[in-house]
Write an enzyme that holds these catalytic residues in place. Sequence first.
Site, mmCIF file in Angstrom:
data_model
loop_
_atom_site.group_PDB
_atom_site.id
_atom_site.type_symbol
_atom_site.label_atom_id
_atom_site.label_comp_id
_atom_site.label_asym_id
_atom_site.label_seq_id
_atom_site.Cartn_x
_atom_site.Cartn_y
_atom_site.Cartn_z
ATOM 1 C CB THR A 19 102.067 11.653 10.176
ATOM 2 O OG1 THR A 19 102.273 12.977 10.652
ATOM 3 C CG2 THR A 19 100.869 11.657 9.247
ATOM 4 C CG HIS A 20 103.321 6.015 12.578
ATOM 5 N ND1 HIS A 20 103.980 4.826 12.749
ATOM 6 C CD2 HIS A 20 104.263 6.900 12.195
ATOM 7 C CE1 HIS A 20 105.270 4.988 12.513
ATOM 8 N NE2 HIS A 20 105.469 6.247 12.181
ATOM 9 C CG ASP A 119 102.297 1.657 13.080
ATOM 10 O OD1 ASP A 119 101.976 2.804 12.801
ATOM 11 O OD2 ASP A 119 103.490 1.256 13.053
ATOM 12 C CD GLU A 286 117.796 8.059 15.230
ATOM 13 O OE1 GLU A 286 116.782 8.638 15.533
ATOM 14 O OE2 GLU A 286 118.427 8.319 14.175
ATOM 15 C CB SER A 405 103.310 24.500 8.493
ATOM 16 O OG SER A 405 102.753 23.733 9.516
ATOM 17 C CD1 TRP A 430 96.829 21.275 9.838
ATOM 18 C CD2 TRP A 430 98.751 20.898 10.907
ATOM 19 N NE1 TRP A 430 97.164 19.958 9.637
ATOM 20 C CE2 TRP A 430 98.340 19.693 10.285
ATOM 21 C CE3 TRP A 430 99.957 20.893 11.621
ATOM 22 C CZ2 TRP A 430 99.081 18.502 10.373
ATOM 23 C CZ3 TRP A 430 100.673 19.707 11.703
ATOM 24 C CH2 TRP A 430 100.243 18.537 11.092
ATOM 25 C CD GLN A 433 102.990 18.976 4.230
ATOM 26 O OE1 GLN A 433 103.275 19.569 5.255
ATOM 27 N NE2 GLN A 433 103.523 17.815 3.914
ATOM 28 C CG HIS A 448 110.274 16.521 9.022
ATOM 29 N ND1 HIS A 448 109.253 16.865 8.161
ATOM 30 C CD2 HIS A 448 109.805 15.462 9.722
ATOM 31 C CE1 HIS A 448 108.229 16.044 8.356
ATOM 32 N NE2 HIS A 448 108.534 15.195 9.291
ATOM 33 C CD1 TRP A 451 106.121 6.967 3.320
ATOM 34 C CD2 TRP A 451 108.122 7.463 2.444
ATOM 35 N NE1 TRP A 451 106.209 6.361 2.090
ATOM 36 C CE2 TRP A 451 107.426 6.644 1.533
ATOM 37 C CE3 TRP A 451 109.401 7.915 2.112
ATOM 38 C CZ2 TRP A 451 107.977 6.263 0.314
ATOM 39 C CZ3 TRP A 451 109.942 7.534 0.898
ATOM 40 C CH2 TRP A 451 109.222 6.721 0.016
ATOM 41 C CD GLU A 456 101.237 14.813 2.382
ATOM 42 O OE1 GLU A 456 101.656 15.910 2.792
ATOM 43 O OE2 GLU A 456 100.633 13.995 3.098
#
Length: 550
Positions: A19-20, A119, A286, A405, A430, A433, A448, A451, A456
Amino acid sequence: LKTLTLTHHVAALAFPFGTHAGPLLSLVLRLAATAPHVVFSFITTSKANTSLFSKSLPSSLPNVQAYDILDGLPKGFVPPRNHEVTIGFFLKAAPAYFKRALKDTEAATGLKIGCLVSDAFFWFLEDMAEEMKVPWVPVDHDRCLFMLRQTSFDRGLEPAYGLGFIDLSPSLPAHTATPYPRFVNIPTPISIFLIPGLVFAIWRALRSTDHHRSVSFSMSCQTKSPSEGYSALQACSDGSDVMEERLGSSDKGCNGYGVLGRTGDEEKSLDFLPGFSKVKIPDLPEGILGNSESTVGSLLYKMGQTLPKATAVAINSFEELEPEVVNLLKSRFQKFLNVGPFSLITSSPTPPLIKDDSGCLEWLDKHKPTSVAYISFGSVVAPPPHELAAFAQVLIETGFPFIWSFRGNIEDVLPKGFNKSGLNGKIVPWAPQVQVLGHASTGVFLTHCGWNSILESIVGGVPMICRPFFGDQKLNMNTIEAVWEIGVGIEGGVITKNGVIKALELTLKHKEGNEMREKIKVLKNLAQQAVASNGSSPQAFSTLVEIVTK
Ligand code: U2F
């Protein structure tokens, strides 16, 4: 376009994975609405553009134009589970593709580009912007990982840990299968069909070669079935010095990566960095420590070198969330602009809210306040089948109401013969959210720790149960749990039936959950203040508008 008086041209260059690109488009749409005399060329792969523009672009913003570039993958390449390889191909090809795209969009609009917004991964744009004599504004997502990398180098932490990466997927061309373990010499190239025993042998070899040092590496293999791959990778972990082991899988096979060995550094915290004193070395993603040649490692290193030279760095966050970290970054960047949380900024156009085709909100309306668990692992992560099955078992046995989801076939993770209509919840491909997290019935979010999801959840006032997988996620969990105290990790770090039940009970039924809810409310209020008309985020946004449209 011709009916508009366009006098300026800005190029926005988006990273097409995870999600960039969505948040960058959201920011570009806000800029475009504020500056109707500026045309924005939004440049990314056709796949990303198709998905974003089909659902996101309000027709009222004709000054935003999509421009497609290729993804840099070799012909016939089958993307393996390990995204790092796919991303590596894209990043290698991207500078040339972007250069061409910048020229093409200038020709199409008849306007020279006056600013590059991109980005933050695109460190190479620093040179291009300098050549073009225009400002460069990278937009960051994984808050300051590159800075952690720089600092860990400065502090001499690197020799203590090694990061290696072996991709043994047979679908890769031989040269991409080069392993780069820092301390272990493996003959290259490795391009073989991996059998479970061999994975085990390689793992053993790695351990015996350098068992006094820490060696972390990732490996992936293709097996006939996920479960076969799983047993192979799990077999790898039955050594006493395995500190951590994470696995993922897909229909085509599975991959895993782990950290081996200990050097005594595992208890060391990053107390030399303001805002990070509660982060322990093993929580670092990592790529922060160790091998500079890995895709992530070198990316973070180059970002660390170039981002401080950018005209400004923008981020989907708000200053009040992490004042110490923000101050640190302000001291490193020319300008550090916190222009979020995007999901809370409604006065400007953001991509339209996701349709609630599955009726999640209506279903939530029928439930008691803070009673429902919402589950999503974002857009990239596919948790291993045994964890999904363990989670399904929790839902079956406890009856906690939930919205999940879920991508894939739910029948695969439910016990054989179980009828899903017996579940007390909704499984949707989906979810809307932002609205689900903003609904009063939602009581906890199993995440997970991406960000955007975290922001949210804060805006929705919902505590989190964390199951991080890669990248910044573990660091994010650490901040959620130890710094903000608005969520918990799962005992043992992975989804197990008992671990999740404990976490659900804690957050939904016990006083700890209410305490988290109180703490998250404080952050939510800060977020609301930040986006108010005289708040820190609109102020930062004005500065951004000035830079971008000058
Ligand atoms: C990568 O994270 P992801 O893209 O996997 O996850 P998030 O940053 O949490 O963003 C997920 C977005 O997708 C939306 C949700 C978030 O805005 O609202 N969404 C939804 O609308 N409906 C759904 O059913 C599920 C999700 C990476 F893996 C992370 O480590 C990084 O932190 C992140 C940002 O760089 O990118």
